[in-house]
Design a protein around this motif. Sequence first.
Motif, PDB file in Angstrom:
ATOM      1  N   ILE A   2     -68.053   7.157   1.819  1.00 35.68           N
ATOM      2  CA  ILE A   2     -67.394   5.574   1.699  1.00 35.68           C
ATOM      3  C   ILE A   2     -68.640   4.957   2.093  1.00 35.68           C
ATOM      4  O   ILE A   2     -69.215   4.894   3.375  1.00 35.68           O
ATOM      5  CB  ILE A   2     -66.217   5.755   2.833  1.00 35.68           C
ATOM      6  N   LEU A   3     -69.089   3.890   1.156  1.00 36.79           N
ATOM      7  CA  LEU A   3     -70.263   3.357   1.678  1.00 36.79           C
ATOM      8  C   LEU A   3     -70.095   1.171   1.959  1.00 36.79           C
ATOM      9  O   LEU A   3     -69.729   0.805   0.973  1.00 36.79           O
ATOM     10  CB  LEU A   3     -71.233   3.762   0.195  1.00 36.79           C
ATOM     11  N   SER A   4     -70.710   1.426   2.820  1.00 37.19           N
ATOM     12  CA  SER A   4     -70.366   0.331   3.762  1.00 37.19           C
ATOM     13  C   SER A   4     -72.160  -1.141   3.227  1.00 37.19           C
ATOM     14  O   SER A   4     -72.561  -0.359   3.829  1.00 37.19           O
ATOM     15  CB  SER A   4     -69.599  -0.971   4.770  1.00 37.19           C
ATOM     16  N   TYR A   5     -72.203  -1.488   2.048  1.00 37.49           N
ATOM     17  CA  TYR A   5     -73.425  -2.394   2.208  1.00 37.49           C
ATOM     18  C   TYR A   5     -74.407  -1.434   2.154  1.00 37.49           C
ATOM     19  O   TYR A   5     -75.750  -1.793   3.470  1.00 37.49           O
ATOM     20  CB  TYR A   5     -73.314  -3.538   2.988  1.00 37.49           C
ATOM     21  N   PRO A   6     -74.512  -0.319   1.525  1.00 39.29           N
ATOM     22  CA  PRO A   6     -75.024   0.510   1.463  1.00 39.29           C
ATOM     23  C   PRO A   6     -76.877   0.122   1.610  1.00 39.29           C
ATOM     24  O   PRO A   6     -77.034  -0.674   0.765  1.00 39.29           O
ATOM     25  CB  PRO A   6     -74.937   1.260   0.603  1.00 39.29           C
ATOM     26  N   VAL A   7     -77.883   0.647   2.027  1.00 39.69           N
ATOM     27  CA  VAL A   7     -79.303   0.348   1.745  1.00 39.69           C
ATOM     28  C   VAL A   7     -79.341   1.464   0.310  1.00 39.69           C
ATOM     29  O   VAL A   7     -78.656   3.059   0.754  1.00 39.69           O
ATOM     30  CB  VAL A   7     -80.383   0.872   2.574  1.00 39.69           C
ATOM     31  N   ILE A   8     -79.825   1.295  -0.713  1.00 38.29           N
ATOM     32  CA  ILE A   8     -79.592   2.416  -1.726  1.00 38.29           C
ATOM     33  C   ILE A   8     -81.341   2.508  -2.854  1.00 38.29           C
ATOM     34  O   ILE A   8     -81.920   3.436  -2.700  1.00 38.29           O
ATOM     35  CB  ILE A   8     -78.714   2.172  -2.382  1.00 38.29           C
ATOM     36  N   THR A   9     -81.564   1.227  -2.827  1.00 34.82           N
ATOM     37  CA  THR A   9     -83.031   1.541  -3.496  1.00 34.82           C
ATOM     38  C   THR A   9     -84.396   1.014  -2.921  1.00 34.82           C
ATOM     39  O   THR A   9     -84.263   0.254  -2.146  1.00 34.82           O
ATOM     40  CB  THR A   9     -83.130   0.828  -5.433  1.00 34.82           C
ATOM     41  N   ALA A  10     -85.060   1.800  -3.430  1.00 35.99           N
ATOM     42  CA  ALA A  10     -86.800   1.748  -2.697  1.00 35.99           C
ATOM     43  C   ALA A  10     -87.378   0.959  -3.677  1.00 35.99           C
ATOM     44  O   ALA A  10     -88.479  -0.047  -3.074  1.00 35.99           O
ATOM     45  CB  ALA A  10     -87.439   2.698  -2.889  1.00 35.99           C
ATOM     46  N   GLN A  11     -86.717   0.037  -4.476  1.00 29.64           N
ATOM     47  CA  GLN A  11     -87.566  -0.578  -5.935  1.00 29.64           C
ATOM     48  C   GLN A  11     -87.676  -1.959  -5.435  1.00 29.64           C
ATOM     49  O   GLN A  11     -87.101  -2.332  -4.617  1.00 29.64           O
ATOM     50  CB  GLN A  11     -85.445  -1.493  -6.850  1.00 29.64           C
ATOM     51  N   LYS A  12     -88.976  -1.620  -5.638  1.00 31.06           N
ATOM     52  CA  LYS A  12     -89.488  -3.512  -5.150  1.00 31.06           C
ATOM     53  C   LYS A  12     -88.825  -4.959  -5.530  1.00 31.06           C
ATOM     54  O   LYS A  12     -88.359  -5.582  -6.318  1.00 31.06           O
ATOM     55  CB  LYS A  12     -90.987  -3.849  -5.308  1.00 31.06           C
ATOM     56  N   GLY A  13     -88.631  -6.117  -4.045  1.00 29.94           N
ATOM     57  CA  GLY A  13     -87.816  -6.750  -4.439  1.00 29.94           C
ATOM     58  C   GLY A  13     -86.023  -6.619  -3.525  1.00 29.94           C
ATOM     59  O   GLY A  13     -84.701  -7.766  -3.744  1.00 29.94           O
ATOM     60  N   LEU A  14     -85.837  -5.338  -3.970  1.00 32.65           N
ATOM     61  CA  LEU A  14     -83.908  -5.631  -4.083  1.00 32.65           C
ATOM     62  C   LEU A  14     -84.372  -3.848  -2.716  1.00 32.65           C
ATOM     63  O   LEU A  14     -83.145  -4.184  -1.627  1.00 32.65           O
ATOM     64  CB  LEU A  14     -84.027  -4.834  -4.711  1.00 32.65           C
ATOM     65  N   ALA A  15     -84.959  -3.509  -2.557  1.00 36.60           N
ATOM     66  CA  ALA A  15     -85.533  -2.685  -1.375  1.00 36.60           C
ATOM     67  C   ALA A  15     -84.704  -3.575   0.076  1.00 36.60           C
ATOM     68  O   ALA A  15     -85.581  -4.247   0.197  1.00 36.60           O
ATOM     69  CB  ALA A  15     -86.327  -1.635  -1.235  1.00 36.60           C
ATOM     70  N   HIS A  16     -84.473  -2.840   1.587  1.00 34.09           N
ATOM     71  CA  HIS A  16     -84.950  -3.038   2.579  1.00 34.09           C
ATOM     72  C   HIS A  16     -85.574  -2.486   3.053  1.00 34.09           C
ATOM     73  O   HIS A  16     -85.845  -1.229   3.400  1.00 34.09           O
ATOM     74  CB  HIS A  16     -83.605  -2.819   3.442  1.00 34.09           C
TER      75      HIS A  16
END
Length: 274
Positions: free
Chosen positions: A150-164
Motif C-alpha cells: 500500500i503505497l502513499s505518494y511514494p518515491v519511486i524513480t531516480a529519473q532527473k526532473g522526477l526524483a525526490h
Amino acid sequence: MTVKTIELKEQGSLEGAKLQVYILDTSENYQKGLRRPLVLICPGGGYERTSDREAEPVAMRFLAMGYHAAVLRYSCAPARFPTALLELGRSVLLLREHEEEWKIEAEKIFIQGSSAGGHLAACLGVFWNREFLAEALQTESALLRPAGLILSYPVITAQKGLAHEGSFENLLGERTEEKQKLLSLEHQVTAEVPPCFLWHTYTDGTVPAENSLLFVTALKQAGVLAEFHLYPEGEHGLSLGDETTMHENGERYCRYVQDWIKLAEKWMKKMTVV
C-alpha cells in the motif's frame, strides 16, 4: 491490546531503529483461534527521519478496521542502502516468528509506506526474492514476500526532473549510475512483485505523481495486479489528510484524499477476510 517494542540491529543500523507492534486482543469467548492480517507501516521523511504523522495515526486506523499493525522506525541518514531494507525484512521475519503468540495470519502481512517509506516498502516488493537480501538476513526468500503493498505518494524513480533528490542523497550518499538504476524501482518490477495499491495527488510538488505512474505502468507491463488513485488536489505528505494528521495551521488537510484508507481496506478485503 498488546504493544511491543523490538530493537533492530542489522548491519549499519543506527540507535533508535525499532519495530513497534500493536496486537489486538483475541477474546476466548467468541474469537478463539482467530488470526488477523497485519499492516506493517513505513513512515516517510526523505530517508532523513521517520514522520510521526505517517506512523501511529495510520496504525490506529488499521487497528480500528480489525487488523494488527506495526510501525517500523528504520535507520535513516547517515545510514545507507540497504540498511533500512534489511530492517524491514527483519521486521517481517520477526512478525512471522511470533505468529502463534500474536495470532498473526503470517501469509497476510501487508506493507504500507508513505513517500520515502513508500520507496522502502516498494524495495521489499521488488527485492524480496533477490539473493542479496535473503543472504544478508540468513533466511529463505519466500518468508520475506509481503501479501501486498500500500503505497502513499511514494518515491519511486531516480529519473532527473522526477526524483525526490533529497531521498536518494540520504539513501545512497555517493550516487553512482549503477546505484541509481538499482533503486529507480520502475526498472526493477517483475511478475513476482506482490499486488499493489497506490495513491498520489495531481498537484504534489515534492514527489511528482509520475513516480506512481511509472511504477503502475511497470506493474501493468509485468502483469501485476494494481489499484491506483490519482486525486486532483493535495500537497505532499498528507498522511490521512484529516484532523488527526494535519498541522496546527491547517496544512496537510485535504478532503479529497481522506477516503484512501477506506479504499485500501476494500482492496485488502478482496484478498482476505478480517
